[in-house]
Motif scaffolding. Structure first.
Motif, PDB file in Angstrom:
ATOM      1  N   ILE A  34      33.599  44.846  45.431  1.00 38.33           N
ATOM      2  CA  ILE A  34      34.239  45.444  44.257  1.00 38.33           C
ATOM      3  C   ILE A  34      34.764  46.866  44.505  1.00 38.33           C
ATOM      4  O   ILE A  34      35.691  47.307  43.833  1.00 38.33           O
ATOM      5  CB  ILE A  34      33.279  45.413  43.045  1.00 38.33           C
ATOM      6  N   VAL A  35      34.198  47.579  45.484  1.00 39.13           N
ATOM      7  CA  VAL A  35      34.655  48.935  45.770  1.00 39.13           C
ATOM      8  C   VAL A  35      35.736  48.929  46.850  1.00 39.13           C
ATOM      9  O   VAL A  35      36.768  49.581  46.711  1.00 39.13           O
ATOM     10  CB  VAL A  35      33.466  49.842  46.186  1.00 39.13           C
ATOM     11  N   ASN A  36      35.509  48.159  47.916  1.00 41.19           N
ATOM     12  CA  ASN A  36      36.484  48.107  49.009  1.00 41.19           C
ATOM     13  C   ASN A  36      37.772  47.395  48.597  1.00 41.19           C
ATOM     14  O   ASN A  36      38.837  47.688  49.137  1.00 41.19           O
ATOM     15  CB  ASN A  36      35.888  47.409  50.236  1.00 41.19           C
ATOM     16  N   GLU A  37      37.661  46.437  47.693  1.00 38.92           N
ATOM     17  CA  GLU A  37      38.824  45.693  47.195  1.00 38.92           C
ATOM     18  C   GLU A  37      38.772  45.668  45.667  1.00 38.92           C
ATOM     19  O   GLU A  37      38.583  44.622  45.056  1.00 38.92           O
ATOM     20  CB  GLU A  37      38.804  44.258  47.715  1.00 38.92           C
ATOM     21  N   THR A  38      38.914  46.836  45.076  1.00 36.15           N
ATOM     22  CA  THR A  38      38.844  46.954  43.612  1.00 36.15           C
ATOM     23  C   THR A  38      39.942  46.106  42.966  1.00 36.15           C
ATOM     24  O   THR A  38      41.089  46.152  43.409  1.00 36.15           O
ATOM     25  CB  THR A  38      39.002  48.437  43.193  1.00 36.15           C
ATOM     26  N   PRO A  39      39.585  45.334  41.951  1.00 38.47           N
ATOM     27  CA  PRO A  39      40.605  44.530  41.267  1.00 38.47           C
ATOM     28  C   PRO A  39      41.763  45.390  40.748  1.00 38.47           C
ATOM     29  O   PRO A  39      41.554  46.499  40.274  1.00 38.47           O
ATOM     30  CB  PRO A  39      39.833  43.894  40.106  1.00 38.47           C
ATOM     31  N   LYS A  40      42.955  44.863  40.887  1.00 36.24           N
ATOM     32  CA  LYS A  40      44.178  45.542  40.439  1.00 36.24           C
ATOM     33  C   LYS A  40      44.333  45.350  38.923  1.00 36.24           C
ATOM     34  O   LYS A  40      43.766  44.439  38.347  1.00 36.24           O
ATOM     35  CB  LYS A  40      45.400  44.945  41.147  1.00 36.24           C
ATOM     36  N   GLU A  41      45.162  46.196  38.328  1.00 38.39           N
ATOM     37  CA  GLU A  41      45.410  46.115  36.882  1.00 38.39           C
ATOM     38  C   GLU A  41      45.860  44.719  36.462  1.00 38.39           C
ATOM     39  O   GLU A  41      45.383  44.195  35.451  1.00 38.39           O
ATOM     40  CB  GLU A  41      46.499  47.116  36.473  1.00 38.39           C
ATOM     41  N   GLU A  42      46.779  44.126  37.226  1.00 38.58           N
ATOM     42  CA  GLU A  42      47.312  42.798  36.866  1.00 38.58           C
ATOM     43  C   GLU A  42      46.204  41.753  36.858  1.00 38.58           C
ATOM     44  O   GLU A  42      46.154  40.898  35.979  1.00 38.58           O
ATOM     45  CB  GLU A  42      48.418  42.351  37.843  1.00 38.58           C
ATOM     46  N   GLU A  43      45.326  41.810  37.878  1.00 33.85           N
ATOM     47  CA  GLU A  43      44.209  40.864  37.937  1.00 33.85           C
ATOM     48  C   GLU A  43      43.303  41.047  36.731  1.00 33.85           C
ATOM     49  O   GLU A  43      42.928  40.085  36.066  1.00 33.85           O
ATOM     50  CB  GLU A  43      43.374  41.093  39.212  1.00 33.85           C
ATOM     51  N   LEU A  44      42.964  42.283  36.443  1.00 36.79           N
ATOM     52  CA  LEU A  44      42.059  42.567  35.329  1.00 36.79           C
ATOM     53  C   LEU A  44      42.647  42.078  34.003  1.00 36.79           C
ATOM     54  O   LEU A  44      41.958  41.461  33.205  1.00 36.79           O
ATOM     55  CB  LEU A  44      41.757  44.067  35.261  1.00 36.79           C
ATOM     56  N   ARG A  45      43.950  42.336  33.791  1.00 36.29           N
ATOM     57  CA  ARG A  45      44.605  41.877  32.554  1.00 36.29           C
ATOM     58  C   ARG A  45      44.478  40.364  32.405  1.00 36.29           C
ATOM     59  O   ARG A  45      44.133  39.853  31.343  1.00 36.29           O
ATOM     60  CB  ARG A  45      46.085  42.238  32.564  1.00 36.29           C
ATOM     61  N   LEU A  46      44.760  39.663  33.482  1.00 39.87           N
ATOM     62  CA  LEU A  46      44.706  38.201  33.482  1.00 39.87           C
ATOM     63  C   LEU A  46      43.283  37.707  33.198  1.00 39.87           C
ATOM     64  O   LEU A  46      43.065  36.842  32.358  1.00 39.87           O
ATOM     65  CB  LEU A  46      45.206  37.673  34.836  1.00 39.87           C
ATOM     66  N   TRP A  47      42.310  38.284  33.895  1.00 36.05           N
ATOM     67  CA  TRP A  47      40.926  37.850  33.751  1.00 36.05           C
ATOM     68  C   TRP A  47      40.386  38.150  32.353  1.00 36.05           C
ATOM     69  O   TRP A  47      39.684  37.331  31.767  1.00 36.05           O
ATOM     70  CB  TRP A  47      40.040  38.511  34.805  1.00 36.05           C
ATOM     71  N   ILE A  48      40.709  39.328  31.836  1.00 36.71           N
ATOM     72  CA  ILE A  48      40.229  39.705  30.502  1.00 36.71           C
ATOM     73  C   ILE A  48      40.800  38.743  29.467  1.00 36.71           C
ATOM     74  O   ILE A  48      40.074  38.233  28.613  1.00 36.71           O
ATOM     75  CB  ILE A  48      40.594  41.179  30.193  1.00 36.71           C
ATOM     76  N   LYS A  49      42.087  38.458  29.587  1.00 38.32           N
ATOM     77  CA  LYS A  49      42.733  37.537  28.640  1.00 38.32           C
ATOM     78  C   LYS A  49      42.123  36.138  28.747  1.00 38.32           C
ATOM     79  O   LYS A  49      41.765  35.519  27.751  1.00 38.32           O
ATOM     80  CB  LYS A  49      44.241  37.493  28.926  1.00 38.32           C
ATOM     81  N   LYS A  50      41.982  35.654  29.993  1.00 43.50           N
ATOM     82  CA  LYS A  50      41.467  34.308  30.216  1.00 43.50           C
ATOM     83  C   LYS A  50      40.000  34.169  29.792  1.00 43.50           C
ATOM     84  O   LYS A  50      39.583  33.109  29.332  1.00 43.50           O
ATOM     85  CB  LYS A  50      41.627  33.942  31.702  1.00 43.50           C
ATOM     86  N   SER A  51      39.241  35.247  29.920  1.00 40.59           N
ATOM     87  CA  SER A  51      37.805  35.184  29.611  1.00 40.59           C
ATOM     88  C   SER A  51      37.538  35.040  28.119  1.00 40.59           C
ATOM     89  O   SER A  51      36.515  34.481  27.729  1.00 40.59           O
ATOM     90  CB  SER A  51      37.094  36.444  30.118  1.00 40.59           C
ATOM     91  N   GLY A  52      38.428  35.583  27.299  1.00 36.22           N
ATOM     92  CA  GLY A  52      38.189  35.587  25.863  1.00 36.22           C
ATOM     93  C   GLY A  52      37.139  36.623  25.451  1.00 36.22           C
ATOM     94  O   GLY A  52      36.765  36.711  24.292  1.00 36.22           O
ATOM     95  N   LEU A  53      36.671  37.408  26.411  1.00 37.00           N
ATOM     96  CA  LEU A  53      35.658  38.435  26.143  1.00 37.00           C
ATOM     97  C   LEU A  53      36.331  39.741  25.725  1.00 37.00           C
ATOM     98  O   LEU A  53      37.448  40.022  26.140  1.00 37.00           O
ATOM     99  CB  LEU A  53      34.826  38.707  27.409  1.00 37.00           C
ATOM    100  N   PRO A  54      35.640  40.552  24.943  1.00 32.91           N
ATOM    101  CA  PRO A  54      36.184  41.874  24.614  1.00 32.91           C
ATOM    102  C   PRO A  54      36.297  42.720  25.890  1.00 32.91           C
ATOM    103  O   PRO A  54      35.476  42.574  26.803  1.00 32.91           O
ATOM    104  CB  PRO A  54      35.153  42.482  23.666  1.00 32.91           C
ATOM    105  N   LEU A  55      37.281  43.579  25.939  1.00 31.17           N
ATOM    106  CA  LEU A  55      37.510  44.433  27.101  1.00 31.17           C
ATOM    107  C   LEU A  55      36.258  45.232  27.468  1.00 31.17           C
ATOM    108  O   LEU A  55      35.939  45.393  28.645  1.00 31.17           O
ATOM    109  CB  LEU A  55      38.696  45.364  26.825  1.00 31.17           C
ATOM    110  N   LYS A  56      35.520  45.695  26.470  1.00 28.91           N
ATOM    111  CA  LYS A  56      34.322  46.508  26.752  1.00 28.91           C
ATOM    112  C   LYS A  56      33.294  45.753  27.588  1.00 28.91           C
ATOM    113  O   LYS A  56      32.491  46.369  28.285  1.00 28.91           O
ATOM    114  CB  LYS A  56      33.711  47.046  25.465  1.00 28.91           C
TER     115      LYS A  56
END
Length: 118
Positions: A34-56
């Motif tokens: 997670i530190v050496n290959e930190t997720p990019k903004e685009e990945e995070l947006r996709l995962w957050i949307k797909k998860s259905g979980l609140p961003l927090k």
């Protein structure tokens, strides 16, 4: 099931337990630091949307980076884009482990939840 993406911080004991659980349950995964290959903004947006979980739910609220930045008080006033940029800027701010599969996105390790969803 296809190979999952397992995003972890190797020294983290919860990540170690989750990895052991995946292996014991025969779930194939690709490891990502997670530190050496930190997720990019685009990945995070996709995962957050797909998860259905609140961003927090994607913030590591017990981490030192979170506390040092005083995010407990700042996050509620921040725009979603700003929060996602912040997550992408520091892997230690992201809740771990993250498990990304075709079916679901899991943030944090709760064996009962993982068993039910995987």
């Amino acid at each position: 099931m296809k190979n999952c993406l397992f995003i972890e911080y190797p020294p983290c004991s919860t990540c170690q337990k989750a990895k052991k659980w995946l292996e014991e349950n025969g779930i194939a995964y690709t490891d990502r630091h997670i530190v050496n290959e930190t997720p990019k903004e685009e990945e995070l947006r996709l995962w957050i949307k797909k998860s259905g979980l609140p961003l927090k739910n994607f913030f590591n609220t017990s981490g030192l980076s979170y506390k040092k930045l005083g995010l407990k008080d700042k996050l509620p006033q921040m725009e979603e884009d700003e929060q996602i940029r912040l997550l992408a800027s520091d892997g230690m701010l992201i809740k771990r482990p993250l498990l990304i599969s075709e079916k679901c996105i899991l943030a944090g390790f709760k064996p009962e939840q993982w068993k039910k969803l995987l």
